[in-house]
Design a protein around this motif. Structure first.
Motif, PDB file in Angstrom:
ATOM      1  N   VAL A   1      42.641  42.199  46.393  1.00  0.00           N
ATOM      2  CA  VAL A   1      41.229  41.808  46.498  1.00  0.00           C
ATOM      3  C   VAL A   1      40.322  43.013  46.268  1.00  0.00           C
ATOM      4  N   LEU A   2      40.656  44.139  46.889  1.00  0.00           N
ATOM      5  CA  LEU A   2      39.813  45.321  46.761  1.00  0.00           C
ATOM      6  C   LEU A   2      39.778  45.868  45.333  1.00  0.00           C
TER       7      LEU A   2
ATOM      8  N   THR B   1      40.635  44.108  42.388  1.00  0.00           N
ATOM      9  CA  THR B   1      40.236  43.162  41.343  1.00  0.00           C
ATOM     10  C   THR B   1      38.964  42.397  41.670  1.00  0.00           C
ATOM     11  N   ARG B   2      38.561  42.434  42.923  1.00  0.00           N
ATOM     12  CA  ARG B   2      37.405  41.665  43.403  1.00  0.00           C
ATOM     13  C   ARG B   2      37.586  40.165  43.170  1.00  0.00           C
ATOM     14  N   SER B   3      38.834  39.747  43.121  1.00  0.00           N
ATOM     15  CA  SER B   3      39.147  38.324  42.985  1.00  0.00           C
ATOM     16  C   SER B   3      38.966  37.645  44.333  1.00  0.00           C
TER      17      SER B   3
ATOM     18  N   THR C   1      38.054  40.285  52.470  1.00  0.00           N
ATOM     19  CA  THR C   1      37.049  39.510  51.747  1.00  0.00           C
ATOM     20  C   THR C   1      35.755  39.524  52.546  1.00  0.00           C
TER      21      THR C   1
ATOM     22  N   ARG D   1      24.089  36.883  47.324  1.00  0.00           N
ATOM     23  CA  ARG D   1      25.326  36.246  46.894  1.00  0.00           C
ATOM     24  C   ARG D   1      25.438  34.817  47.413  1.00  0.00           C
TER      25      ARG D   1
END
Length: 141
Positions: free
Chosen positions: A69-70, A72-74, A122, A131
């Motif tokens: 997550v960190l 790829t920011r997926s 997340t 956002r």
């Protein structure tokens, strides 16, 4: 720094899952069970060494989910789906070609660990954040 950490973790994970030490890992889970069941009586009577094996599989994949997550920011759920697929491939390779025992329980435990790691890093959406969109206008009576 994060990329170096991810590379180190990836190498360690590859060595751990592809190496010929399945028996040694089983002995480790039994040793942990004995320690927590008899030496330091913390574990309940119903806990078996297999429970510790599942827990270790969960813990093993927590960093994978967090790092994915960190880097790829997926979204957490996408990382979880990819981790489930990757874990299934790892277990299939262990079962088919290595002297290891690949199981669906391990796939589920690894997926859970990746989900925990991914969800833990997340960011939560805050009210009124760009956002999350604009906050709803106040309702009038």
């Amino acid at each position: 720094m994060l990329i170096a950490l991810a590379l180190g973790y990836g190498v360690a994970l590859a060595v751990l899952v592809a190496g010929p030490w399945g028996w040694a890992l089983n002995r480790l889970t039994v040793a942990i069970w004995v320690q927590l069941r008899y030496d330091w009586p913390l574990a309940p009577n119903w806990v078996t060494p297999e429970h510790y094996g599942v827990l270790l599989n969960v813990v093993l994949f927590v960093p994978l989910g967090a790092l994915a997550v960190l880097l790829t920011r997926s979204p957490w759920w996408a990382v979880t789906v990819l981790a489930a697929g990757g874990s299934a491939v790892i277990e299939a390779v262990q079962w088919l070609w290595l002297d290891r025992q690949g199981t669906w329980v391990d796939v589920a435990a690894n997926t859970l660990g990746a989900a925990v790691g991914a969800a833990a890093v997340t960011p939560r959406r805050r009210r009124g954040s760009p956002r999350a969109g604009r906050p709803a206008p106040p309702r009038r009576p």
